[in-house]
Design an enzyme around this catalytic site. Structure first.
Site, mmCIF file in Angstrom:
data_model
loop_
_atom_site.group_PDB
_atom_site.id
_atom_site.type_symbol
_atom_site.label_atom_id
_atom_site.label_comp_id
_atom_site.label_asym_id
_atom_site.label_seq_id
_atom_site.Cartn_x
_atom_site.Cartn_y
_atom_site.Cartn_z
ATOM 1 N N ASP A 175 -26.702 -19.542 -19.595
ATOM 2 C CA ASP A 175 -26.054 -19.769 -18.270
ATOM 3 C C ASP A 175 -25.608 -18.391 -17.790
ATOM 4 O O ASP A 175 -25.635 -17.424 -18.563
ATOM 5 C CB ASP A 175 -24.783 -20.682 -18.479
ATOM 6 C CG ASP A 175 -24.544 -21.298 -17.269
ATOM 7 O OD1 ASP A 175 -25.063 -20.779 -16.259
ATOM 8 O OD2 ASP A 175 -23.608 -22.494 -17.048
HETATM 9 C C1 BGC Z 1 -24.191 -22.873 -13.825
HETATM 10 C C2 BGC Z 1 -25.437 -23.389 -13.881
HETATM 11 C C3 BGC Z 1 -26.424 -22.708 -12.855
HETATM 12 C C4 BGC Z 1 -25.951 -21.025 -12.748
HETATM 13 C C5 BGC Z 1 -26.969 -20.543 -11.965
HETATM 14 C C6 BGC Z 1 -23.764 -21.475 -13.377
HETATM 15 O O1 BGC Z 1 -22.678 -20.970 -13.285
HETATM 16 O O2 BGC Z 1 -23.146 -23.328 -14.859
HETATM 17 O O3 BGC Z 1 -25.432 -24.632 -13.922
HETATM 18 O O4 BGC Z 1 -27.770 -22.972 -13.147
HETATM 19 O O5 BGC Z 1 -24.909 -21.114 -12.779
HETATM 20 O O6 BGC Z 1 -26.507 -20.518 -10.297
#
Ligand code: BGC
Length: 695
Positions: free
Chosen positions: A249
């Site tokens: 993530d």
């Molecule tokens: C989120 C993800 C997301 C990523 C990219 C993160 O903060 O938890 O679900 O895909 O950001 O935007």
């Protein structure tokens, strides 16, 4: 002839999924040659994203032109392509309320196609963290409080989207509290993990061939998810045979260099902070990281690029983005996601006739309310609000809109008052702190978990005032999860959960209110009478215990009767389920239920199969959903729904032998139209002689 419907038709759901049937072994010789030709620098570049911020919504990772290795171009997310304008579908939890896997496959197809048309090749969706508690800020992004339901919807989404792009189910694993997500440890034993929190991930990987997986921010048993070999190596790769790559993530999803790579976390997103040249070289020098481990990750990444023929992918024409077909699909999905919770004396649908006066109350009615404005934020060129929809659909009657009325007595002149109340992205969603909101030009923190499940005070007051001045109040409730109802429920005539219904939501709601559509869904989340019916919920918790009890499993165990049960929902018609036939196949049961629409109009039934293991030697929850199907029927029509129940779905996970076990005991099968009202389908016993039906 009576029509037959398969609850889950594997060949139809998974049709065209490019992630299935890949012969990875056949790629090895070519892969060996390519890897042998890569410099160390080229290898390290594959292990990370390229820049902190997306370019036109695309997050680039790896890629080496001179070797013909394309970059991954990753795009969020669960309700549409998060880049510029795109079709904003109803949020995932709304779509889940349709209990329609083929419909969810079509949403996957549409989002996958739009992502590809925007130049993306990896879709950062679906979000499939179990809705352990309805207060979770990102509840709207996920599908369900039940892992079987979640698994079926998610597998269908993945298979649809993977007709065009790679998908990345997320967040692996146990990311189900928002505010403390960077720090908390989800504590869990292997049984609850395998039985409740992972089956839907497993289904996406094994059955739908998900091409990648995103690890979670939180720790699992005190180890960051991205450093958890138990999750990333043992379960995902050894047990499930996952051949794809794992990316972290964003930003705080990678906490270390050697520990993460050693555990099997292949790509740091969105850029190389922990996987920088310097840190990787240091880790190699110190001996914490071996070259073979780097090569292993590079192989997984490049292999998937080859397997998917990424270099040959061409973007579909941009016209597919927000095309008429996708907008029409968005309306269909929204209509099927609405859940009718109360309808006294069939007040709904309203009859559109001359002289009808409808008062519309609540500023949300006129607002674009599509849900979260974190990473799943998607908006469309035009959005049909509830007010837009009603004004468009009504032909003979009259709508008077009172956004924030001072003169409540006006309602006394109306035949019926529609109150639009609920939540917005400020009340729930991915948590965006002040600093980030300011950098983006806003000035207020937004989203996060909901400490309370009731409506914000001002929204409650709106309903209470309307009740004082109108004896026919219909509440249309917006939000992304369970919202508890107060005493006001007794004084209103009808209640409809409309969620965040997407770019065509207003039209779908209006057509339903006026009876042009009757496609109602059912609740994918229990609505309790209050927080005391649920597990303790602390949005500041840093340690969160997980066990086998959550959602309806928890309420069943403590014998709580919810306000509205999982799987519940009314319709403008009624359905009857027959006694049902249960027979054995080679390795499971086939259940056939005859469903009849006994009411006056067309509609869809959602029969649900629950199983209880009786006389078990181990702890069992009272019952679990093991099958469901959506059955559309004309007035008076009958159909047979066929549900397959493989023996495998009856296994429990034995912690001592670390394996799945089919216990010799009695299995009670029940069917119903909601988890609280079930009729028996008979008991089956497994003993030394095999399966015996109990009379
Ligand atoms: C989120 C993800 C997301 C990523 C990219 C993160 O903060 O938890 O679900 O895909 O950001 O935007």
């Amino acid at each position: 002839m009576i029509k037959r419907i398969k609850a889950f038709d594997h060949s139809a759901v998974h049709l065209g999924n490019r992630g299935l049937g890949i012969d990875y072994d056949a790629l090895e010789p070519q892969l060996d040659t390519l890897l042998a030709n890569m410099t160390q620098q080229q290898k390290l570049n594959e292990l990370r994203g390229r820049q902190k911020h997306p370019i036109d919504g695309l997050y680039y990772a790896g890629g080496e032109q001179t070797l013909g290795i394309p970059a991954f171009k990753m795009v969020d997310g669960p309700r549409g392509a998060r880049t510029g304008s795109a079709t904003a579908f109803p949020v995932a939890i709304a779509r889940a309320a349709s209990f329609d896997v083929m419909l969810e496959r079509r949403v996957g197809l549409a989002i996958g196609l739009e992502v590809a048309a925007k130049g993306g090749n990896v879709l950062l969706a679906p979000t499939i963290n179990l809705l352990r508690h309805p207060g979770w800020g990102r509840a709207q992004e996920t599908y369900s409080e039940d892992s079987h339901h979640m698994g079926a919807m998610a597998a269908a989404f993945v298979s649809g989207a993977q007709n065009y792009v790679l998908t990345s189910p997320k967040h692996f694993a146990l990311n189900n509290l928002e505010n403390t997500r960077f720090d908390l440890s989800a504590d869990i034993g292997s049984r609850a993990l395998h039985e409740l929190y992972l089956p839907h991930f497993k289904r996406c990987v094994i059955e739908a061939g998900a091409a990648s997986i995103m690890s979670a921010y939180n720790k699992v048993n005190d180890i960051y998810s991205g450093e958890q070999p138990w999750l990333l190596e043992q379960i995902l790769r050894q047990d499930w045979g996952f051949k794809g790559f794992v990316e972290s993530d964003w930003f705080l999803g990678t906490r270390s260099t050697a520990a993460s790579l050693n555990a099997g976390m292949d790509i740091e997103m969105p850029a190389g902070f922990r996987y920088s040249d310097e840190k990787l070289q240091q880790a190699l020098l110190s001996g914490e990281l071996e070259q073979a481990t780097i090569d292993r990750s590079v192989r997984r990444i490049v292999r998937q690029k080859m397997a998917w023929k990424l270099a040959e992918m061409t973007a579909p024409a941009p016209e597919v983005v927000e095309c008429d077909a996708h907008r029409a699909l968005a309306e269909d999905v929204a209509a099927q996601s609405l859940v009718l919770l109360k309808n006294n004396q069939q007040l709904l649908p309203l009859r559109d006739q001359s002289g009808l006066k409808v008062a519309l109350v609540g500023d949300l009615a006129g607002q674009v309310n599509l849900g979260d404005r974190g990473s799943s934020f998607v908006t469309s060129t035009t959005v049909s609000t509830i007010k837009d929809g009603l004004e468009e659909v009504i032909e003979y009657g009259q709508i008077d809109f009172y956004p924030e009325t001072e003169d409540w007595s006006a309602l006394e002149q109306a035949d019926v008052t529609l109150v639009v109340a609920g939540l917005t992205y400020r009340d729930e969603g991915e948590f965006i702190p002040n600093m980030q909101a300011e950098a983006e030009g806003g000035n207020l923190a937004r989203g996060g978990d909901r400490a309370q499940l009731s409506l914000p005070q001002q929204q409650r007051q709106l309903i209470e005032r309307a009740i004082k001045h109108s004896d026919k109040v219909v509440v249309l409730l917006q939000g992304g999860s369970a919202i508890t109802v107060g005493d006001w429920i007794e004084s209103i005539e009808a209640l409809m959960m409309v969620w965040y219904p997407g770019c065509e939501g207003g039209r779908a709601v209006a057509r339903t209110v006026f009876g042009q559509r009757n496609d109602f869904g059912r609740l994918p989340v229990t609505i309790p009478t209050g927080p005391e019916q649920l597990m303790p919920w602390d949005v500041t918790a840093l340690t969160v215990p997980h066990d086998l009890l959550s959602g309806y499993r928890y309420l069943d165990h403590y014998q709580h009767t919810p306000a509205f049960a999982f799987g519940f929902g009314l319709s403008y018609t009624q359905f009857e389920l027959s006694q049902g036939q249960v027979s054995r196949s080679q390795d499971g049961f086939i259940i056939e239920i005859t469903v009849t629409n006994t009411g006056p109009v067309a509609g869809a039934a959602v029969p649900q199969l629950y199983v209880s293991a009786q006389d078990s030697a181990v702890f069992r929850v009272k019952k679990e959903l093991k099958g469901f199907g959506r059955v559309p029927l004309a007035a008076g029509e009958q159909a047979v729904l066929e549900i397959e129940l493989p023996d495998q779905d009856l296994y429990y996970y034995d912690e001592d032998c670390a394996d799945w076990v089919l216990e010799q005991c009695r299995y009670q099968l029940q069917i119903g139209q909601c988890s609280q009202s079930l009729q028996p389908l008979g008991d089956w016993c497994l003993d030394g002689r095999g399966w015996q039906q109990q009379q």
